[in-house]
Structure formats: structure tokens, C-alpha cells
Design a protein around this motif. Structure first.
Motif, mmCIF file in Angstrom:
data_model
loop_
_atom_site.group_PDB
_atom_site.id
_atom_site.type_symbol
_atom_site.label_atom_id
_atom_site.label_comp_id
_atom_site.label_asym_id
_atom_site.label_seq_id
_atom_site.Cartn_x
_atom_site.Cartn_y
_atom_site.Cartn_z
ATOM 1 N N ALA A 45 0.822 -1.222 0.000
ATOM 2 C CA ALA A 45 0.000 0.000 0.000
ATOM 3 C C ALA A 45 0.848 1.260 0.000
ATOM 4 O O ALA A 45 0.356 2.334 -0.329
ATOM 5 N N GLY A 46 2.098 1.139 0.426
ATOM 6 C CA GLY A 46 2.951 2.331 0.513
ATOM 7 C C GLY A 46 2.843 3.018 1.863
ATOM 8 O O GLY A 46 3.296 4.148 2.020
ATOM 9 N N LEU A 47 2.250 2.346 2.842
ATOM 10 C CA LEU A 47 2.117 2.948 4.174
ATOM 11 C C LEU A 47 3.397 2.796 4.987
ATOM 12 O O LEU A 47 3.595 3.494 5.973
ATOM 13 N N PRO A 61 1.199 6.492 -1.664
ATOM 14 C CA PRO A 61 0.101 5.502 -1.635
ATOM 15 C C PRO A 61 -1.062 5.853 -2.568
ATOM 16 O O PRO A 61 -1.614 4.978 -3.235
#
Lengths: 271, 361
Positions: free
Chosen positions: B50-52, B72
Motif C-alpha cells: 500500500a505504501g504505508l 500511496p
């Protein structure tokens, strides 16, 4: 109910009643006092008198009430907004963002709560003097803006702010400042309301620091005005009591309109 | 083209390595489930996708484009969280349209997309409500709706059913399966519930301690586990894993002695993996693989019976040996202490070496 339980219950009510009376007495004294003349008050009269209008007229004549009221309101409202803005950002930041030095810096910040104001008074006065801010309202507001206690309060409250909301907002395309503004602030409305009540009351009732930095009558706040009435050579206590009532009304007003959120916010902060 | 490609993905927090080199290729439209016990790194892996969280090493690509450093919101994905993560101060409609509004989409387009999603998820009567006025299942549907309106290339679900009660969980599981069939969007789904994994997945990725244990279709993992961990993790009730030693029949054919089954000599069928005489192994047999028509029979004593209505899980033991679980369809009258003869085909046994890996012929 058995006699022993009845006695216990009676004891509890007597105890609570005593403390309720001690809490309410100053207000009663204020109400009674503002309707009486100084002589009667000194003699300890504790019934309503007929001098209220006279006392009120004298107060508004002697104290330049609209001006001091306006000064107090300006300092309290601007000071509260600035304090909430700065301290809530700090509290949020301390809780959300990790860094190796975070807890040490936070510890130092908490230590500032322990320092008595009397110790800070002179250095602050010197700083304000160097900044050319003596006898300005900014000088009253500025030292309260980064409040260790309010930062602590917001950090504790932020622990209840779900981290998944922040993640969801990031996936939705919000930047950190937008998450704070559009998600955190509205979500933590009760926390802000409770903090508003506390900070507003502190700012409104502030006495010592304004006494030091505000030097001309046109800058003075209502607490200073009441104080100067009370410290006159022949203080008129009836007039002082009218001033006390006028000074109390805004804090009561703020508390009652935010009472629900205040309670929610205080509960939320300790859950 | 692959919808998602993970190449040697690693994640460390200081000296602690949470993910130890994950490789995965997800085809467009595929439903892939990450499953594993708590702390195995499945949610961390989803957060990296997710890119979190930042990837420590390795490459992640969506649709063939490297995404390691991409924000994200620009990865073309939508995520559904365990706690729903609905914005409490917004109505259902505002929640669903928030990301689109932020992306600058025209109001009419946002409304149309929100209404479409609300229709699909049966949320139309709830659009003006705030999340606090919704039940758990309704909140979860709103969270899914919020993901749908973005028309993502990749759906990410992080244990979305964990907060629901058992009945609602089954219902929502079916809803998610239907939704995936209707929308055909590539989906990555994290769960610790192997029933969810088995029922939803096209492929399951079993994770343990930050590494992939096995990747395969639900039935492939069930029928043909690569190691002891997967054998024990997939299937409910879990596979009986019984210590055994290699032996030989009087005729010299390969056999096993299984302590939990009274050390009876169990001949291994032709084609079974070779086990040296005296070599320790672990033999595994699923409760439902006991078969009244099986060639090998053992006399056991019933310890506990779990009546499930359609079938019965009988915990039975030989003497003081640990109990084994047997699925007995005709076991309604069984009571603790009753004798029971269980039969099975030795061909159903899975054998694992001392290193936990499956022994294959």
C-alpha cells in the motif's frame, strides 16, 4: 434501610453538603455583596440589599468596563486559539511521529510544567523588553502559547486517535498537514472543546503576568481593573463584587455552551 | 501482464528483519490471500504494497511499473482496514466520495460513482448517515464501497472481517467473493483465518516468521503441503501430526511404527517415500482421511466427542498416547470411554523429515 446504613448515608451527605457549601459560598457572597453597600458587607450582612444598580453604575464609571472587558476577551480568545493550534500540533506530532529523540524532548517539555511561574517571570519580562513587546497584548499571549500541559493533554488524547484513520487518509491522497486539518481536528472535536474551556478560563483569569507587562490603563484586563478597585485606599466592596460577577460571566458562558463536549473530551483523554 | 510483482521484498526495523525476501507474482484479476499466524509479517507486507511503510530492500511493481517510492494515493490501489477506518465526522456519502473529491474529480462524477457503489453494496438508504449510526456489517460495506468508488487496479483487504461476529463474517465473506467475481479486480487479502483463506482465494500465500512457506491454490495446499507448518496450518480441524519411525515388515517391505497408534506396524504402499529403518519422521493424516473401508484398522478409546450436527470430531487415543482427531460421520452415539476402531489407507499418510520438509518419493 438499617440504622447503621442510614447513619453512613447521612454522614456522606453531610460531608458532600459541607464541601458543596464551601464551593458555592464565594459565589453566594459575590451575589449578596454586589447588592449591598461596603459598610453592610464589612458588618457581615448576608441578605440581599438594594444597592445593586448603584454598585453597577459605579463599576462602569470607575473601571472603564467596556474597554477592560474587550481587552480581556481579545487576550483570552486569541490566546486560546493560538494555544490550541500550537499545542495540539505538538501533541499530535509527539504521538504520531517516531524519532530517537522524541521521548527525551517530550520529557524536557513535561519538566516545564513543574517550573513555577515566579521563576520565569523576570526572564520573560527581559525577553519581552528586548522584543519591544512590553505593554502589548501579544506579550500577555505569547508565553502561554506553547503550554506543556496542553501539549501533554493533546498527546494523551491522540493515543485514542486510530492510526488506521491516518493510513486511510494517506491512501486517499492526503498529506500530513491535510490529515491533521481535515481528519484529526474534526475527529477530536470534544478534545478541543475541553481544552478550549480550560485554556480560556486560565487566560481570562490570568492576573500576575498581565500585571507585570501591561502598564497603561488602556491595555488593562478585567482582572487588573477589579484588583485596582479592591486595592484602593477605601475599597468599595459592592463595586468589586459587581466586577467579579462581570468577570465570571464569560467563563460560565463558555463552560455551559461546551459542557457536553467538555465532559466527552475529558473522558476521551483518559480512556 | 502481472498486476503485482514482489521481488525479494525485505523489511527491517533496526536490526530486526520482519520480512526476509518475499517473491510473488500476482496475475490480473487474481484473488490472493496472505495467511499466517500473528506476527508472521502478512499485514506488514500489505502495508508495504500500500505504501504505508517503506520497503527496506527489493522491488515492488504494479502493472509492471516500479512503485517503491510512489505515494500511496498514486499506486492505483484501494485499501479496506480491519477497523473500517471510516471518517467519523463525515456521512457515508462523504466518506465514499472523499478520495475522489480530494483528487479534484467533478461533483457529478463523484455522485454517480458513489451511487453506483451504494447500489452494488445495498447502501443507498444509509448514504446520509454518519458511521456511528451504522452496524458493524454496514460499516464494513461502506469501507468496501469507499474502496470501490476509486476504481482501483488493486484491492487490499487487511483482516476486514475480524471485527464481525461469526454469522456476519460468513455473510460478508460471500459478499466479498461475489464482489470480486463481479468487478474482477486483482485482490490481496490478509487474514489469520484459514477458513477465509480457503474459501476466498485463487491462491494462498502461507507466511511464517517473515518468509513464504508455500504458495498455491487452496486445494493444492490442503492436499499437498510442502512442510509441517503448512500441513498443520491449513485445514480445520488440523492434520494429525504423529511422530513415527521407519521400520520394515517381516517380508522386508517398508513400513512405519507410529507411537500414537500403539506402535502398530503400518506398511507403506508402493510409491511412498523411502524411510530408512529407525529413522524418525512425522506422519500426518487429516481427520477426514480416516475411512471405514481403509485397509489398516486400529482400536482406540474415545476421549472427547465434538458433535457438529453433520459430522462428529472424535478425539481418540491409544493408551496414554496423545489423542488423534478422527472425523466420524456416523458417530452421534459415541461417548467418552467408548472403544472405536478407526481405519485408514496408509497411502493417505503425509511424511515429513526431521527438518519439517515433506518427504517425497
Amino acid at each position: 434501610m438499617s440504622p447503621s446504613r442510614l447513619a453512613t448515608r447521612a454522614g456522606i451527605y453531610a460531608f458532600l453538603g459541607l464541601f458543596a457549601f464551601l464551593s458555592v459560598f464565594p459565589f453566594l457572597w459575590m451575589i449578596v455583596g454586589m447588592t449591598n453597600r461596603t459598610g453592610d458587607i464589612i458588618l457581615g450582612r448576608f441578605t440581599l440589599g438594594d444597592a445593586f444598580l448603584e454598585n453597577a453604575r459605579n463599576f462602569f464609571e470607575q473601571a472603564d468596563a467596556p474597554l477592560v472587558f474587550w481587552n480581556s476577551a481579545k487576550i483570552a480568545i486569541l490566546g486560546t486559539i493560538a494555544t490550541l493550534a500550537v499545542s495540539s500540533i505538538a501533541g499530535y506530532g509527539f504521538e504520531i511521529f517516531r524519532s530517537p529523540a522524541r521521548e527525551r524532548i517530550y520529557g524536557v517539555l513535561l519538566l516545564t510544567i513543574m517550573i513555577p511561574f515566579a521563576v520565569l517571570m523576570i526572564p520573560l519580562f527581559v525577553i519581552m523588553g528586548k522584543l519591544g513587546l512590553i505593554n502589548t497584548h501579544i506579550a500577555v499571549i505569547l508565553p502561554t502559547v506553547a503550554s506543556g500541559f496542553v501539549v501533554f493533554y493533546f498527546r494523551q488524547a491522540t493515543k485514542a486517535f486510530p492510526s488506521e484513520l491516518r493510513d486511510a487518509a494517506r491512501v486517499d491522497g492526503l498529506k500530513e498537514w491535510q490529515i491533521f486539518l481535515y481528519i484529526y481536528v474534526p475527529t477530536m472535536r470534544s478534545t478541543y472543546a475541553a481544552a478550549f474551556v480550560i485554556v480560556f478560563m486560565t487566560a481570562w483569569n490570568n492576573y500576575l503576568w498581565p500585571l507585570i507587562v501591561l502598564q497603561t490603563n488602556d491595555k488593562k484586563t478585567i482582572t487588573l481593573a477589579i484588583s485596582s478597585l479592591a486595592s484602593a485606599y477605601y475599597p468599595d466592596y459592592g463595586v468589586v463584587m459587581v466586577g467579579a460577577l462581570v468577570a465570571t460571566l464569560p467563563t460560565l458562558f463558555v463552560f455551559f455552551i461546551m459542557q457536553r463536549q467538555f465532559v466527552q473530551g475529558m473522558l476521551g483523554s483518559v480512556k | 501482464m502481472s498486476a503485482l510483482t514482489l521481488t525479494d521484498i525485505r523489511k527491517s526495523y533496526g536490526a530486526v528483519e520482519i520480512l526476509k525476501g518475499i517473491d510473488l507474482d500476482v496475475a490480473t484479476g487474481e484473488f490472493v490471500v496472505f495467511v499466517g499466524p500473528s506476527g508472521c509479517g502478512k499485514s506488514t507486507l500489505l502495508r508495504l504494497i500500500a505504501g504505508l511503510d517503506e520497503i527496506s530492500a527489493g522491488t515492488m511493481a504494479i502493472g509492471g511499473v516500479r512503485m517503491n517510492e510512489v505515494d500511496p494515493s498514486r499506486r492505483g490501489l484501494a485499501m479496506v482496514f480491519q477497523s473500517y477506518a471510516l471518517y467519523p465526522h463525515m456521512t457515508v456519502e462523504q466518506n465514499m466520495g472523499f478520495a475522489l473529491r480530494f483528487a479534484g474529480m467533478p461533483k457529478a462524477e463523484i455522485r454517480s460513482r458513489v451511487l453506483d457503489a451504494a447500489r452494488v453494496l445495498d447502501l443507498e438508504p444509509l448514504l446520509k448517515r454518519k458511521p456511528r449510526a451504522l452496524s458493524g456489517g454496514q460499516r464494513q460495506r461502506v469501507a468496501i464501497g469507499r474502496a470501490i468508488v476509486r476504481q482501483p487496479k488493486l484491492f487490499l483487504f487487511d483482516e476486514p472481517l475480524s471485527n464481525l461476529d461469526a454469522e456476519l463474517r460468513v455473510h460478508m465473506r460471500i459478499e466479498i467473493a461475489k464482489l470480486h467475481r463481479r468487478l474482477g479486480v486483482t485482490t490481496i487479502y490478509v487474514t489469520h483465518d484459514q477458513v477465509e483463506a480457503m474459501t476466498l482465494a485463487d491462491r494462498i500465500v502461507v507466511l511464517r516468521a517473515g518468509a513464504v512457506e508455500q504458495i498455491g491454490s487452496p486445494l493444492a495446499l490442503y492436499d499437498d503441503p510442502d512442510n509441517l507448518f503448512v500441513a498443520g496450518f491449513i485445514g480445520s480441524p488440523k492434520m494429525n501430526l504423529l511422530p513415527a519411525v521407519g521400520a520394515a515388515t517381516p517380508m522386508g517391505a517398508p513400513a512405519l511404527r507410529i507411537a500414537a497408534l500403539g506402535d502398530a506396524l503400518i506398511p507403506l504402499p508402493p510409491g511412498a517415500p523411502k524411510v530408512a529403518e529407525g529413522a524418525p519422521v512425522t506422519s500426518g493424516i487429516r481427520p477426514e482421511q480416516f475411512d471405514p473401508a481403509g485397509p489398516v484398522g486400529l482400536d482406540l478409546t474415545v476421549d472427547i466427542v465434538e458433535h457438529l450436527g453433520g459430522t462428529n470430531h472424535v478425539h481418540a487415543r491409544k493408551g496414554d498416547a496423545p489423542p488423534i482427531v478422527v472425523d466420524v460421520r456416523e458417530g452421534r452415539t459415541l461417548r467418552p470411554g467408548d472403544p472405536i476402531t478407526v481405519r485408514f489407507d496408509p497411502a493417505a499418510l503425509h511424511l515429513f523429515g526431521t527438518d519439517g520438509k515433506r518427504l517425497r518419493a
